[in-house]
Design a protein around this motif. Sequence first.
Motif, PDB file in Angstrom:
ATOM      1  N   THR A   1      37.524  -9.154  26.391  1.00 52.32           N
ATOM      2  CA  THR A   1      36.890  -8.166  27.616  1.00 52.32           C
ATOM      3  C   THR A   1      35.387  -7.568  27.238  1.00 52.32           C
ATOM      4  O   THR A   1      34.404  -7.925  27.893  1.00 52.32           O
ATOM      5  CB  THR A   1      37.632  -6.701  27.734  1.00 52.32           C
ATOM      6  OG1 THR A   1      38.911  -7.240  27.900  1.00 52.32           O
ATOM      7  CG2 THR A   1      37.079  -6.045  28.998  1.00 52.32           C
TER       8      THR A   1
ATOM      9  N   ARG B   1      47.803 -12.224  33.118  1.00 51.24           N
ATOM     10  CA  ARG B   1      46.785 -12.035  31.993  1.00 51.24           C
ATOM     11  C   ARG B   1      46.250 -10.608  32.338  1.00 51.24           C
ATOM     12  O   ARG B   1      45.999 -10.167  33.500  1.00 51.24           O
ATOM     13  CB  ARG B   1      45.696 -13.066  32.206  1.00 51.24           C
ATOM     14  CG  ARG B   1      44.681 -12.864  33.273  1.00 51.24           C
ATOM     15  CD  ARG B   1      43.454 -13.909  33.180  1.00 51.24           C
ATOM     16  NE  ARG B   1      44.027 -15.432  33.348  1.00 51.24           N
ATOM     17  CZ  ARG B   1      43.440 -16.300  32.577  1.00 51.24           C
ATOM     18  NH1 ARG B   1      42.193 -16.184  32.024  1.00 51.24           N
ATOM     19  NH2 ARG B   1      43.970 -17.576  32.805  1.00 51.24           N
TER      20      ARG B   1
ATOM     21  N   ALA C   1      38.388 -21.287  22.741  1.00 47.64           N
ATOM     22  CA  ALA C   1      39.170 -22.067  21.819  1.00 47.64           C
ATOM     23  C   ALA C   1      39.930 -23.200  22.728  1.00 47.64           C
ATOM     24  O   ALA C   1      40.497 -24.277  22.123  1.00 47.64           O
ATOM     25  CB  ALA C   1      40.394 -21.189  21.062  1.00 47.64           C
TER      26      ALA C   1
ATOM     27  N   ARG D   1      51.876 -15.761  23.232  1.00 53.31           N
ATOM     28  CA  ARG D   1      52.865 -17.011  23.231  1.00 53.31           C
ATOM     29  C   ARG D   1      52.955 -17.489  21.602  1.00 53.31           C
ATOM     30  O   ARG D   1      54.131 -17.983  21.620  1.00 53.31           O
ATOM     31  CB  ARG D   1      52.303 -18.216  24.156  1.00 53.31           C
ATOM     32  CG  ARG D   1      53.021 -19.380  23.907  1.00 53.31           C
ATOM     33  CD  ARG D   1      52.300 -20.476  24.935  1.00 53.31           C
ATOM     34  NE  ARG D   1      50.803 -20.543  24.601  1.00 53.31           N
ATOM     35  CZ  ARG D   1      50.588 -21.543  23.776  1.00 53.31           C
ATOM     36  NH1 ARG D   1      51.102 -22.581  23.543  1.00 53.31           N
ATOM     37  NH2 ARG D   1      49.091 -21.745  23.487  1.00 53.31           N
TER      38      ARG D   1
ATOM     39  N   THR E   1      33.062 -10.852  27.774  1.00 53.66           N
ATOM     40  CA  THR E   1      32.995 -11.024  29.092  1.00 53.66           C
ATOM     41  C   THR E   1      31.737 -10.105  29.573  1.00 53.66           C
ATOM     42  O   THR E   1      30.794 -10.427  30.291  1.00 53.66           O
ATOM     43  CB  THR E   1      34.138 -10.591  30.255  1.00 53.66           C
ATOM     44  OG1 THR E   1      34.854 -11.650  29.697  1.00 53.66           O
ATOM     45  CG2 THR E   1      33.729 -10.567  31.541  1.00 53.66           C
TER      46      THR E   1
ATOM     47  N   ARG F   1      35.734  -3.755  18.718  1.00 54.79           N
ATOM     48  CA  ARG F   1      36.399  -2.696  19.197  1.00 54.79           C
ATOM     49  C   ARG F   1      36.962  -1.808  18.181  1.00 54.79           C
ATOM     50  O   ARG F   1      37.683  -2.509  17.527  1.00 54.79           O
ATOM     51  CB  ARG F   1      36.693  -2.799  20.506  1.00 54.79           C
ATOM     52  CG  ARG F   1      38.117  -3.514  20.631  1.00 54.79           C
ATOM     53  CD  ARG F   1      37.949  -4.983  21.129  1.00 54.79           C
ATOM     54  NE  ARG F   1      39.221  -5.763  21.160  1.00 54.79           N
ATOM     55  CZ  ARG F   1      39.540  -6.495  22.125  1.00 54.79           C
ATOM     56  NH1 ARG F   1      38.822  -6.427  23.171  1.00 54.79           N
ATOM     57  NH2 ARG F   1      41.037  -6.894  22.121  1.00 54.79           N
TER      58      ARG F   1
ATOM     59  N   ARG G   1      55.305 -10.866  27.733  1.00 54.09           N
ATOM     60  CA  ARG G   1      54.139 -11.157  28.590  1.00 54.09           C
ATOM     61  C   ARG G   1      53.261 -12.216  28.204  1.00 54.09           C
ATOM     62  O   ARG G   1      52.909 -12.153  26.960  1.00 54.09           O
ATOM     63  CB  ARG G   1      53.445  -9.892  28.745  1.00 54.09           C
ATOM     64  CG  ARG G   1      52.340  -9.803  29.698  1.00 54.09           C
ATOM     65  CD  ARG G   1      52.052  -8.785  30.474  1.00 54.09           C
ATOM     66  NE  ARG G   1      51.423  -7.598  29.670  1.00 54.09           N
ATOM     67  CZ  ARG G   1      51.314  -6.148  29.923  1.00 54.09           C
ATOM     68  NH1 ARG G   1      51.413  -6.131  31.156  1.00 54.09           N
ATOM     69  NH2 ARG G   1      51.047  -5.427  29.028  1.00 54.09           N
TER      70      ARG G   1
ATOM     71  N   ARG H   1      42.695 -22.192  24.366  1.00 62.06           N
ATOM     72  CA  ARG H   1      44.258 -21.603  24.153  1.00 62.06           C
ATOM     73  C   ARG H   1      44.915 -21.436  25.730  1.00 62.06           C
ATOM     74  O   ARG H   1      46.317 -21.710  25.615  1.00 62.06           O
ATOM     75  CB  ARG H   1      44.295 -20.251  23.635  1.00 62.06           C
ATOM     76  CG  ARG H   1      44.090 -20.034  22.307  1.00 62.06           C
ATOM     77  CD  ARG H   1      45.570 -20.111  21.595  1.00 62.06           C
ATOM     78  NE  ARG H   1      45.097 -20.132  20.239  1.00 62.06           N
ATOM     79  CZ  ARG H   1      45.063 -21.300  19.297  1.00 62.06           C
ATOM     80  NH1 ARG H   1      44.740 -22.504  20.027  1.00 62.06           N
ATOM     81  NH2 ARG H   1      44.584 -21.232  18.248  1.00 62.06           N
TER      82      ARG H   1
ATOM     83  N   LYS I   1      50.151  -0.670  28.117  1.00 59.78           N
ATOM     84  CA  LYS I   1      51.294  -0.538  27.337  1.00 59.78           C
ATOM     85  C   LYS I   1      51.404   0.629  26.452  1.00 59.78           C
ATOM     86  O   LYS I   1      52.626   0.997  26.203  1.00 59.78           O
ATOM     87  CB  LYS I   1      51.711  -1.877  26.716  1.00 59.78           C
ATOM     88  CG  LYS I   1      50.965  -2.407  25.535  1.00 59.78           C
ATOM     89  CD  LYS I   1      51.331  -3.995  25.275  1.00 59.78           C
ATOM     90  CE  LYS I   1      50.657  -4.467  24.041  1.00 59.78           C
ATOM     91  NZ  LYS I   1      49.073  -4.642  24.381  1.00 59.78           N
TER      92      LYS I   1
END
Length: 248
Positions: free
Chosen positions: A12, A175, A33, A138, A15, A100, A155, A35, A208
Amino acid sequence: MSKNLLILGGTTEATALCTHLAGTDLRATLSFAGRVERPRRQPLPQRIGGFGGAVGLADYIKNETITHVIDATHPFAAQMSNNAVTACAQTGTPLIALTRAPWEPMSGDNWIQVADMTSAATKLAMLPGQNIMLAVGRMHLGEFAGLDQHSYLLRLVDPPQTPPPFARFHAEISRGPFTHADDLTLMQRHNITVVVSKNAGGTGAYSKISAARELGAQVIMIDRPEIAPRPEVHSVPAVMDWLNAHPA
Ligand code: 3Y8
Ligand code: NAP
């Protein structure tokens, strides 16, 4: 010589930096990458795929006459970050990390902090059957294979190409960045009692954790891997100040 920036992205914060740079006259390239199937479109020229280790990154820096590297990758992208430290030292290229701060437990949190993914799996192995939200992406599902006393909410950014190694699971393909309300609904629907999470920091994955607090669910929080020392800042303005202080 005018500046030519390489941004190592995928977060983030990356971006936000790309969006800001697109409004300046600075030349910059964003690197992914590769991914996921469709990385989010960014308002800068981008390249996708590995460089070929620290040597490949050093060659890229020289061949593309990169003047500054900004490592805005995820805190768990330790190999990329360590390669950036090595390649920038070898080529004498200024490097800054846009990171962060780690999340800290708050009142009402029920965290077990563990050192790494393997320790998280060891913790799960000791628990009787739970409904687990396994939100570590994943690439690490295999480390939790065989713990079939549990059922899993996975997720994932893309649909799994091979069946996840679990007897009982539901794959949620989405995502982030995620919201507290959506994660609360999702976790209630699956009656989640345990969340396994990387200590990613930032805002994109925190929902979460705040939802777990509200539901009284336990969080197995995985500490960040070690990364070689490099200058770090936590905001886009601090990156711009650093660029102004480091002419090409
Ligand atoms: C390819 C590029 C943006 C960046 C968004 C952030 C937030 C949403 C939350 C959960 C946790 C997880 C995962 C996650 C989040 C942001 C950020 C972040 C976590 C994209 C992206 C790429 C990736 C790679 C992907 C990993 C996976 C990790 C899913 C883009 C969407 C679990 C990390 O299928 C795979 O192979 C996925 C691989 C590395 C971790 C893993 O080990 O599986 N991110 N995520 C980047 C590249 O190719 O260079 O499409 O935007 C970026 C984002 N993912 O611009 O808004 O800043 O952290 N990403 C974790 O934190 O635990 C999801 O589900 O709650
Ligand atoms: P990693 O394990 O540190 O890197 C493995 C290899 O992938 C690197 O050595 C490099 O290959 C390549 N690579 C990684 N990031 C790259 C980038 N931005 N541009 C070009 N090549 C890159 O990295 P990872 O954990 O797989 O993360 C991959 C990407 O997903 C990163 O951009 C990261 O910011 C993003 N991301 C990761 C997570 C996470 O949980 N790990 C979460 C959100 C986003 P070569 O050695 O061939 O150069």
